[in-house]
Motif scaffolding. Structure first.
Motif, PDB file in Angstrom:
ATOM      1  N   GLY A   1      -6.331   3.659  -1.312  1.00 57.38           N
ATOM      2  CA  GLY A   1      -6.224   3.173   0.069  1.00 57.38           C
ATOM      3  C   GLY A   1      -4.985   2.317   0.266  1.00 57.38           C
ATOM      4  O   GLY A   1      -4.326   2.391   1.314  1.00 57.38           O
ATOM      5  N   LEU A   2      -4.650   1.508  -0.732  1.00 55.83           N
ATOM      6  CA  LEU A   2      -3.445   0.676  -0.636  1.00 55.83           C
ATOM      7  C   LEU A   2      -2.180   1.525  -0.633  1.00 55.83           C
ATOM      8  O   LEU A   2      -1.214   1.218   0.067  1.00 55.83           O
ATOM      9  CB  LEU A   2      -3.393  -0.331  -1.792  1.00 55.83           C
ATOM     10  CG  LEU A   2      -4.269  -1.566  -1.672  1.00 55.83           C
ATOM     11  CD1 LEU A   2      -4.170  -2.420  -2.930  1.00 55.83           C
ATOM     12  CD2 LEU A   2      -3.870  -2.383  -0.458  1.00 55.83           C
ATOM     13  N   ILE A   3      -2.188   2.608  -1.425  1.00 53.11           N
ATOM     14  CA  ILE A   3      -1.017   3.496  -1.471  1.00 53.11           C
ATOM     15  C   ILE A   3      -0.807   4.161  -0.113  1.00 53.11           C
ATOM     16  O   ILE A   3       0.319   4.244   0.393  1.00 53.11           O
ATOM     17  CB  ILE A   3      -1.180   4.542  -2.594  1.00 53.11           C
ATOM     18  CG1 ILE A   3      -1.167   3.826  -3.959  1.00 53.11           C
ATOM     19  CG2 ILE A   3      -0.084   5.587  -2.538  1.00 53.11           C
ATOM     20  CD1 ILE A   3      -1.513   4.720  -5.136  1.00 53.11           C
ATOM     21  N   LYS A   4      -1.905   4.622   0.508  1.00 52.84           N
ATOM     22  CA  LYS A   4      -1.798   5.236   1.840  1.00 52.84           C
ATOM     23  C   LYS A   4      -1.320   4.211   2.872  1.00 52.84           C
ATOM     24  O   LYS A   4      -0.469   4.514   3.720  1.00 52.84           O
ATOM     25  CB  LYS A   4      -3.161   5.820   2.264  1.00 52.84           C
ATOM     26  CG  LYS A   4      -3.498   7.117   1.592  1.00 52.84           C
ATOM     27  CD  LYS A   4      -4.859   7.621   2.027  1.00 52.84           C
ATOM     28  CE  LYS A   4      -4.792   8.202   3.404  1.00 52.84           C
ATOM     29  NZ  LYS A   4      -6.073   8.798   3.845  1.00 52.84           N
TER      30      LYS A   4
ATOM     31  N   ILE B   1       1.262  -5.926  -0.048  1.00 54.14           N
ATOM     32  CA  ILE B   1       0.648  -4.697  -0.565  1.00 54.14           C
ATOM     33  C   ILE B   1       1.228  -4.368  -1.938  1.00 54.14           C
ATOM     34  O   ILE B   1       0.504  -3.990  -2.868  1.00 54.14           O
ATOM     35  CB  ILE B   1       0.849  -3.528   0.425  1.00 54.14           C
ATOM     36  CG1 ILE B   1       0.005  -3.760   1.678  1.00 54.14           C
ATOM     37  CG2 ILE B   1       0.505  -2.196  -0.218  1.00 54.14           C
ATOM     38  CD1 ILE B   1       0.289  -2.798   2.800  1.00 54.14           C
ATOM     39  N   GLN B   2       2.546  -4.522  -2.087  1.00 54.38           N
ATOM     40  CA  GLN B   2       3.179  -4.207  -3.370  1.00 54.38           C
ATOM     41  C   GLN B   2       2.719  -5.168  -4.463  1.00 54.38           C
ATOM     42  O   GLN B   2       2.549  -4.772  -5.615  1.00 54.38           O
ATOM     43  CB  GLN B   2       4.694  -4.211  -3.224  1.00 54.38           C
ATOM     44  CG  GLN B   2       5.178  -3.019  -2.422  1.00 54.38           C
ATOM     45  CD  GLN B   2       6.633  -3.109  -2.014  1.00 54.38           C
ATOM     46  OE1 GLN B   2       7.256  -4.153  -2.147  1.00 54.38           O
ATOM     47  NE2 GLN B   2       7.165  -2.013  -1.493  1.00 54.38           N
ATOM     48  N   LYS B   3       2.483  -6.433  -4.118  1.00 52.17           N
ATOM     49  CA  LYS B   3       1.940  -7.372  -5.108  1.00 52.17           C
ATOM     50  C   LYS B   3       0.525  -6.955  -5.521  1.00 52.17           C
ATOM     51  O   LYS B   3       0.165  -7.044  -6.691  1.00 52.17           O
ATOM     52  CB  LYS B   3       1.929  -8.800  -4.540  1.00 52.17           C
ATOM     53  CG  LYS B   3       3.274  -9.463  -4.539  1.00 52.17           C
ATOM     54  CD  LYS B   3       3.178 -10.878  -4.013  1.00 52.17           C
ATOM     55  CE  LYS B   3       4.541 -11.531  -3.971  1.00 52.17           C
ATOM     56  NZ  LYS B   3       4.500 -12.883  -3.409  1.00 52.17           N
ATOM     57  N   SER B   4      -0.258  -6.502  -4.560  1.00 51.35           N
ATOM     58  CA  SER B   4      -1.610  -6.049  -4.877  1.00 51.35           C
ATOM     59  C   SER B   4      -1.579  -4.796  -5.747  1.00 51.35           C
ATOM     60  O   SER B   4      -2.396  -4.633  -6.662  1.00 51.35           O
ATOM     61  CB  SER B   4      -2.399  -5.746  -3.606  1.00 51.35           C
ATOM     62  OG  SER B   4      -2.557  -6.908  -2.843  1.00 51.35           O
ATOM     63  N   LEU B   5      -0.622  -3.907  -5.459  1.00 47.18           N
ATOM     64  CA  LEU B   5      -0.513  -2.678  -6.245  1.00 47.18           C
ATOM     65  C   LEU B   5      -0.030  -2.953  -7.664  1.00 47.18           C
ATOM     66  O   LEU B   5      -0.290  -2.154  -8.565  1.00 47.18           O
ATOM     67  CB  LEU B   5       0.427  -1.686  -5.554  1.00 47.18           C
ATOM     68  CG  LEU B   5      -0.145  -0.958  -4.341  1.00 47.18           C
ATOM     69  CD1 LEU B   5       0.914  -0.127  -3.653  1.00 47.18           C
ATOM     70  CD2 LEU B   5      -1.313  -0.073  -4.761  1.00 47.18           C
ATOM     71  N   ASP B   6       0.678  -4.059  -7.881  1.00 43.23           N
ATOM     72  CA  ASP B   6       1.098  -4.412  -9.238  1.00 43.23           C
ATOM     73  C   ASP B   6      -0.107  -4.681 -10.129  1.00 43.23           C
ATOM     74  O   ASP B   6      -0.092  -4.357 -11.316  1.00 43.23           O
ATOM     75  CB  ASP B   6       2.005  -5.653  -9.222  1.00 43.23           C
ATOM     76  CG  ASP B   6       3.409  -5.334  -8.767  1.00 43.23           C
ATOM     77  OD1 ASP B   6       3.763  -4.138  -8.753  1.00 43.23           O
ATOM     78  OD2 ASP B   6       4.144  -6.276  -8.414  1.00 43.23           O
TER      79      ASP B   6
END
Length: 171
Positions: A41-44, A30-35
């Motif tokens: 939705g990913l943050i939640k 998830i953190q790689k995607s958020l980068d």
């Protein structure tokens, strides 16, 4: 009762260590995607998994408290490394071993035990007469013809050295 509890533990509760690894991998993904991009939705989802991860860490800490078999749960210390070391020490004390004679009887004193160990290794590393190379008088080893020696002893050209160096991988 014990078998039913083990079954319940596997089906309902699960393995804490595998759940922890799984949650770590999910958080990492998830953190790689958020980068790359911020998505609500990913943050939640990250917040939800992080809370679940904290719960698993707390359960792991309790597991180590229980395995240490001490009254340290009340202390509230979050250092599971200490409890892990205590558990390993107790396990090592329980699993002590001793040497036995060939008859299966333990040694009565340390001198007898040391003598047996010494004699074992002396016989293990004693020179074996059958494998002595000095006894191999009639053995002849193959020889290399002079033409091969001349080939092996030729000088290298700068072009050959350059080709070999440039063909090597960078590391």
């Amino acid at each position: 009762m014990a078998t039913k509890l083990k079954k319940w533990n596997r089906t309902v509760f699960g393995n804490i260590h595998s759940r922890k690894r799984k949650l770590e991998r999910r958080l990492e993904g998830i953190q790689k995607s958020l980068d790359g991009m911020q998505h609500r939705g990913l943050i939640k989802l990250e917040r939800k998994i992080r809370q679940e991860f904290e719960d698993v860490l707390h359960q792991e800490e309790i597991l180590w408290f229980q395995q240490a078999r001490e009254e340290w749960i009340c202390s509230g210390d979050g250092n599971t490394k200490f409890y892990h070391a205590a558990t390993k020490t107790k396990r090592a004390r329980r699993n002590q071993f001793y040497l036995e004679k060939e008859e299966g009887v333990p040694f009565s004193n340390i001198e007898e035990e040391e003598g047996t160990i010494r004699s074992f290794f002396e016989t293990l590393f004693k020179k074996d007469q059958e494998s002595d190379l000095l006894l191999l008088n009639d053995v002849s080893f193959p020889t290399i013809p002079a033409t091969f020696w001349n080939f092996f002893n030729e000088e290298f050209s700068l072009e050959e050295i350059k080709n070999v160096v440039f063909e090597m991988s960078p590391l």
